[in-house]
Design a protein around this motif. Structure first.
Motif, PDB file in Angstrom:
ATOM      1  N   LYS A   1       0.795  -1.225   0.000  1.00  0.00           N
ATOM      2  CA  LYS A   1       0.000   0.000   0.000  1.00  0.00           C
ATOM      3  C   LYS A   1       0.836   1.287   0.000  1.00  0.00           C
ATOM      4  O   LYS A   1       0.653   2.145  -0.865  1.00  0.00           O
ATOM      5  CB  LYS A   1      -0.959   0.007   1.190  1.00  0.00           C
ATOM      6  N   GLU A   2       1.734   1.455   0.946  1.00  0.00           N
ATOM      7  CA  GLU A   2       2.489   2.704   1.041  1.00  0.00           C
ATOM      8  C   GLU A   2       3.418   2.894  -0.143  1.00  0.00           C
ATOM      9  O   GLU A   2       3.489   3.978  -0.721  1.00  0.00           O
ATOM     10  CB  GLU A   2       3.282   2.765   2.354  1.00  0.00           C
ATOM     11  N   PHE A   3       4.140   1.838  -0.523  1.00  0.00           N
ATOM     12  CA  PHE A   3       5.039   1.954  -1.665  1.00  0.00           C
ATOM     13  C   PHE A   3       4.251   2.308  -2.920  1.00  0.00           C
ATOM     14  O   PHE A   3       4.668   3.163  -3.697  1.00  0.00           O
ATOM     15  CB  PHE A   3       5.827   0.660  -1.874  1.00  0.00           C
TER      16      PHE A   3
ATOM     17  N   LYS B   1       1.531   3.920  -3.200  1.00  0.00           N
ATOM     18  CA  LYS B   1       1.074   5.306  -3.152  1.00  0.00           C
ATOM     19  C   LYS B   1       2.131   6.225  -3.769  1.00  0.00           C
ATOM     20  O   LYS B   1       1.823   7.078  -4.596  1.00  0.00           O
ATOM     21  CB  LYS B   1       0.785   5.694  -1.698  1.00  0.00           C
ATOM     22  N   TYR B   2       3.397   6.020  -3.416  1.00  0.00           N
ATOM     23  CA  TYR B   2       4.479   6.847  -3.946  1.00  0.00           C
ATOM     24  C   TYR B   2       4.737   6.535  -5.421  1.00  0.00           C
ATOM     25  O   TYR B   2       4.921   7.437  -6.232  1.00  0.00           O
ATOM     26  CB  TYR B   2       5.760   6.658  -3.137  1.00  0.00           C
TER      27      TYR B   2
ATOM     28  N   ARG C   1      10.028   7.656   5.238  1.00  0.00           N
ATOM     29  CA  ARG C   1       8.742   7.110   4.787  1.00  0.00           C
ATOM     30  C   ARG C   1       8.913   6.137   3.630  1.00  0.00           C
ATOM     31  O   ARG C   1       8.276   5.085   3.589  1.00  0.00           O
ATOM     32  CB  ARG C   1       7.781   8.236   4.393  1.00  0.00           C
ATOM     33  N   VAL C   2       9.785   6.462   2.692  1.00  0.00           N
ATOM     34  CA  VAL C   2       9.979   5.583   1.544  1.00  0.00           C
ATOM     35  C   VAL C   2      10.705   4.294   1.958  1.00  0.00           C
ATOM     36  O   VAL C   2      10.333   3.214   1.515  1.00  0.00           O
ATOM     37  CB  VAL C   2      10.716   6.312   0.402  1.00  0.00           C
TER      38      VAL C   2
ATOM     39  N   SER D   1      10.574   2.874   4.874  1.00  0.00           N
ATOM     40  CA  SER D   1       9.547   2.086   5.581  1.00  0.00           C
ATOM     41  C   SER D   1       8.600   1.415   4.593  1.00  0.00           C
ATOM     42  O   SER D   1       8.248   0.241   4.755  1.00  0.00           O
ATOM     43  CB  SER D   1       8.742   2.984   6.525  1.00  0.00           C
ATOM     44  N   ALA D   2       8.196   2.144   3.558  1.00  0.00           N
ATOM     45  CA  ALA D   2       7.299   1.578   2.540  1.00  0.00           C
ATOM     46  C   ALA D   2       7.984   0.430   1.795  1.00  0.00           C
ATOM     47  O   ALA D   2       7.353  -0.589   1.504  1.00  0.00           O
ATOM     48  CB  ALA D   2       6.863   2.663   1.565  1.00  0.00           C
TER      49      ALA D   2
ATOM     50  N   ASP E   1       7.946  -2.536   4.030  1.00  0.00           N
ATOM     51  CA  ASP E   1       6.607  -3.126   4.004  1.00  0.00           C
ATOM     52  C   ASP E   1       6.418  -3.968   2.747  1.00  0.00           C
ATOM     53  O   ASP E   1       5.890  -5.074   2.802  1.00  0.00           O
ATOM     54  CB  ASP E   1       5.525  -2.039   4.028  1.00  0.00           C
ATOM     55  N   LEU E   2       6.856  -3.422   1.622  1.00  0.00           N
ATOM     56  CA  LEU E   2       6.677  -4.081   0.335  1.00  0.00           C
ATOM     57  C   LEU E   2       7.313  -5.469   0.307  1.00  0.00           C
ATOM     58  O   LEU E   2       6.719  -6.416  -0.190  1.00  0.00           O
ATOM     59  CB  LEU E   2       7.270  -3.205  -0.774  1.00  0.00           C
TER      60      LEU E   2
END
Length: 191
Positions: free
Chosen positions: A68-70, A72-73, A129-130, A132-133, A136-137
């Motif tokens: 999700k977070e990755f 988004k960027y 943030r990146v 962390s993303a 997560d990925l």
């Protein structure tokens, strides 16, 4: 004063002009472009890739992670016209950069993705943030000590920041990644 109702607005049509532009800006042949277009339309019949669909595709490639977070960027980087969808042209240019672009082009794309606020530089918060993303990925759960995203972000900025302003310009980011293969693999895994 007529309105444009032709294939210019129809996201499902690939014009000869668009094909020529893609051939000029990618390493793909005309047939490869047509094949990609047919596949794109199978997955996105309206010619538009939504953020949710983009995320579900990424999740297939990283089943053990949280995309999700990755996504988004990445999505924001590829959605060049900021309309909330990725059309075929944006999709092909992104594929070309990530698969066949030279190192400089790929590092530029990564910088654009990491520069979340579009300021022209990457600060510690954006880098954290990146990272962390990305963790997560790929399903990375060990985030203590040297693997802590804040620590990693601080170390990367300290190492690459030649001006001493605690931010990375595009030039600093690209030069630093070129000179440090370990950090380059962390920040741009396929480069």
């Amino acid at each position: 004063m007529g309105t444009i109702t032709s294939s210019q607005n129809d996201k499902t049509v690939l014009t000869s002009k668009q094909t020529a532009m893609l051939r000029a800006n990618t390493r793909f042949t005309e047939q490869q472009i047509k094949d990609w277009h047919a596949g794109f339309l199978r997955d996105c019949p309206d010619g538009k890739l939504s953020k949710d669909r983009f995320m579900s595709v990424y999740e297939q490639f990283y089943p053990g992670g949280k995309a999700k977070e990755f996504c988004k960027y990445a999505f924001a980087t590829f959605d060049r016209d900021n309309n909330g969808t990725i059309d075929f042209i944006e999709f092909m240019l992104a594929i070309a950069l990530t698969q066949t672009g030279d190192l400089e082009q790929r590092l530029t794309l990564a910088f654009d993705m990491y520069d979340i606020n579009g300021s022209g530089s990457i600060d510690k918060s954006e880098m954290t943030r990146v990272i962390s993303a990305m963790y997560d990925l790929v399903g990375e759960t060990e985030r203590k000590g040297e693997r802590d995203p804040k620590h990693r972000a601080s170390e990367i900025i300290k190492q690459f920041d030649v001006t001493g302003n605690k931010k990375l310009t595009k030039e600093e980011f690209i030069a630093g990644c070129k000179n440090d293969p370990v950090i380059r693999r962390l920040l741009i895994p396929n480069a």
